[in-house]
Design an enzyme around this catalytic site. Structure first.
Site, PDB file in Angstrom:
ATOM      1  N   PRO A  28       0.839  -1.232   0.029  1.00 61.19           N
ATOM      2  CA  PRO A  28      -0.164  -0.058   0.155  1.00 61.19           C
ATOM      3  C   PRO A  28       0.865   1.215  -0.041  1.00 61.19           C
ATOM      4  O   PRO A  28       0.371   2.288   0.194  1.00 61.19           O
ATOM      5  CB  PRO A  28      -0.782  -0.102   1.395  1.00 61.19           C
TER       6      PRO A  28
ATOM      7  N   ASP B 223      10.336  -5.078  -3.195  1.00 56.16           N
ATOM      8  CA  ASP B 223       9.813  -5.609  -1.984  1.00 56.16           C
ATOM      9  C   ASP B 223       8.946  -6.704  -1.963  1.00 56.16           C
ATOM     10  O   ASP B 223       7.777  -6.308  -2.058  1.00 56.16           O
ATOM     11  CB  ASP B 223       9.395  -4.265  -1.241  1.00 56.16           C
TER      12      ASP B 223
ATOM     13  N   CYS C 241       9.747  -9.833   3.983  1.00 54.40           N
ATOM     14  CA  CYS C 241       9.641  -9.741   5.607  1.00 54.40           C
ATOM     15  C   CYS C 241       9.544 -11.096   6.044  1.00 54.40           C
ATOM     16  O   CYS C 241       8.734 -11.513   6.814  1.00 54.40           O
ATOM     17  CB  CYS C 241       8.608  -8.910   5.953  1.00 54.40           C
TER      18      CYS C 241
HETATM   19  C1  LIG Z   1       5.375  -6.943   0.683  1.00 59.77           C
HETATM   20  S1  LIG Z   1       3.949  -6.263  -0.197  1.00 59.77           S
HETATM   21  C2  LIG Z   1       4.714  -4.698  -0.643  1.00 59.77           C
HETATM   22  C3  LIG Z   1       4.724  -3.649   0.463  1.00 59.77           C
HETATM   23  C4  LIG Z   1       5.055  -2.280  -0.012  1.00 59.77           C
HETATM   24  N1  LIG Z   1       6.271  -2.354  -0.867  1.00 59.77           N
HETATM   25  C5  LIG Z   1       4.786  -1.327   1.025  1.00 59.77           C
HETATM   26  O1  LIG Z   1       5.964  -1.031   1.676  1.00 59.77           O
HETATM   27  O2  LIG Z   1       3.963  -0.797   1.439  1.00 59.77           O
HETATM   28  C6  LIG Z   1       4.239  -7.370  -1.666  1.00 59.77           C
HETATM   29  C7  LIG Z   1       3.289  -6.625  -2.750  1.00 59.77           C
HETATM   30  O3  LIG Z   1       3.536  -7.157  -4.016  1.00 59.77           O
HETATM   31  C8  LIG Z   1       2.428  -7.362  -4.711  1.00 59.77           C
HETATM   32  N2  LIG Z   1       2.694  -8.324  -5.761  1.00 59.77           N
HETATM   33  C9  LIG Z   1       2.302  -9.987  -5.718  1.00 59.77           C
HETATM   34  N3  LIG Z   1       2.937 -10.598  -6.904  1.00 59.77           N
HETATM   35  C10 LIG Z   1       3.192  -9.433  -7.623  1.00 59.77           C
HETATM   36  C11 LIG Z   1       3.630  -9.360  -9.030  1.00 59.77           C
HETATM   37  N4  LIG Z   1       3.666 -10.517  -9.700  1.00 59.77           N
HETATM   38  N5  LIG Z   1       3.841  -8.276  -9.785  1.00 59.77           N
HETATM   39  C12 LIG Z   1       3.510  -6.945  -9.080  1.00 59.77           C
HETATM   40  N6  LIG Z   1       3.180  -7.072  -7.540  1.00 59.77           N
HETATM   41  C13 LIG Z   1       3.085  -8.130  -6.926  1.00 59.77           C
HETATM   42  C14 LIG Z   1       1.292  -7.815  -3.831  1.00 59.77           C
HETATM   43  O4  LIG Z   1       0.120  -7.289  -4.387  1.00 59.77           O
HETATM   44  C15 LIG Z   1       1.873  -6.997  -2.734  1.00 59.77           C
HETATM   45  O5  LIG Z   1       1.064  -5.576  -2.474  1.00 59.77           O
END
Ligand SMILES: C[S@@+](CC[C@H](N)C(=O)[O-])C[C@H]1O[C@@H](n2cnc3c(N)ncnc32)[C@H](O)[C@@H]1O
Length: 303
Positions: A109, A177, A230
């Site tokens: 987010p 991330d 994480c």
């Molecule tokens: C750890 S969270 C990111 C948190 C964010 N960086 C922050 O600091 O608020 C990982 C994110 O990767 C997204 N995600 C998962 N698979 C993905 C993909 N193939 N391409 C892009 N985003 C992806 C998920 O929807 C999720 O929001």
């Protein structure tokens, strides 16, 4: 806690680690320097009667003596953003400069995307991408509240991301991330391990490898890519970076971290990794009384 037993052999003082994982996490916020200075924010918190402690590794990160950091005056006005303390580490390691083109390929987010924009004085471009449209709504809301105008939002699978729409062919820096098994969030979310399985770790590791591959391809030669999760699972951390070292043009580089940490692993369950993985950081909950994180920094090299 049972799944964490698999890390007994790699974590020093494992009992202290398990005890820390059982303790709830202090509320933390990041000062949003797009809207306020650290001094002004601290003064506002004092006027509001909210106790705080500045993180010794980063004066912009504050631990607050309140269970609802999102209900303070400073949060309402966008002076602060609720963000777990270790979650503020990867943008510091990426260290972008004002005016650069930065890709945050898994951005929602938006805690780290808005932190990147703040570090760049909101000048340049942070392309904040996520494949989950619902989570991107939260990112847009956060960007608006924090006054981050340098964000461009895209909604694509990062593994097949196209750059043509921007009229340039490479970013200066990229943050991955990555989506992960979230073992390191156990203090914030006691249910984090409920659906834990080795099968899930292996399937998410495949996605992580695809995202990191595209991140390296999308970054200019000499540019930097930070890979973070994480979670503690080496399959999602060192093994993913190892795969990138073997298949893409990149090398591991050193970075400074003011937080106590352990180095990345050079072996796990019969697999040997590049010695350079000792340059990566494993941050465990008992070391700084935070959540858990893994961070590695790569430089993109010529083929
Ligand atoms: C750890 S969270 C990111 C948190 C964010 N960086 C922050 O600091 O608020 C990982 C994110 O990767 C997204 N995600 C998962 N698979 C993905 C993909 N193939 N391409 C892009 N985003 C992806 C998920 O929807 C999720 O929001």
């Amino acid at each position: 806690m049972e799944p964490l037993e698999r890390y007994r052999s790699i974590i020093d003082d494992f009992d202290a680690f398990l005890a820390a994982c059982k303790r709830p996490l202090a509320s933390a916020v990041r000062v949003n320097t797009i809207k306020s200075s650290v001094e002004r924010t601290l003064a506002a918190l004092e006027r509001e009667g909210v106790g705080y402690e500045q993180a010794n590794w980063n004066p912009r990160v504050l631990r607050l003596e309140t269970d609802s950091p999102g209900s303070t005056w400073t949060s309402f006005h966008g002076f602060t953003h609720g963000q777990e303390e270790v979650s503020a580490v990867p943008p510091v390691v990426l260290d972008p400069e004002p005016g650069e083109r930065v890709w945050d390929c898994c951005a929602a987010p938006g805690g780290k995307a808005t932190q990147l924009a703040a570090r760049m004085d909101d000048r340049g471009t942070v392309v904040a991408n996520d494949d989950n449209l619902g989570r991107l709504s939260a990112l847009r809301f956060n960007a608006e509240r924090l006054g981050a105008t340098s964000l461009a939002v895209t909604n694509e699978d990062a593994r097949t991301y196209s750059l043509e729409r921007f009229g340039f062919d490479a970013f200066d820096r990229t943050l991955v991330d990555a989506p992960c098994s979230c073992e390191g969030t156990i203090r914030k979310n006691p249910d984090a391990l409920d659906n834990w399985s080795e099968g899930h770790i292996s399937s998410v590791a495949g996605i992580q490898k695809g995202i990191l591959r595209r991140a390296i391809q999308a970054t200019r030669k000499g540019g930097a890519v930070v890979y973070s999760t994480c979670t503690f699972a080496p399959e999602e951390n060192e093994a993913v970076v190892q795969h990138a070292l073997e298949t893409e043009s990149c090398r591991l580089v050193d970075f400074e971290l003011g937080l106590e940490h352990s180095t990345g692993l050079t072996a796990w369950q019969g697999d040997d990794f590049d010695d350079g993985l000792e340059r990566a950081a494993r941050i465990y909950p008992h070391q700084n009384d935070t959540g858990g994180f893994f961070v590695a920094k790569l430089e993109v090299t010529a083929e």
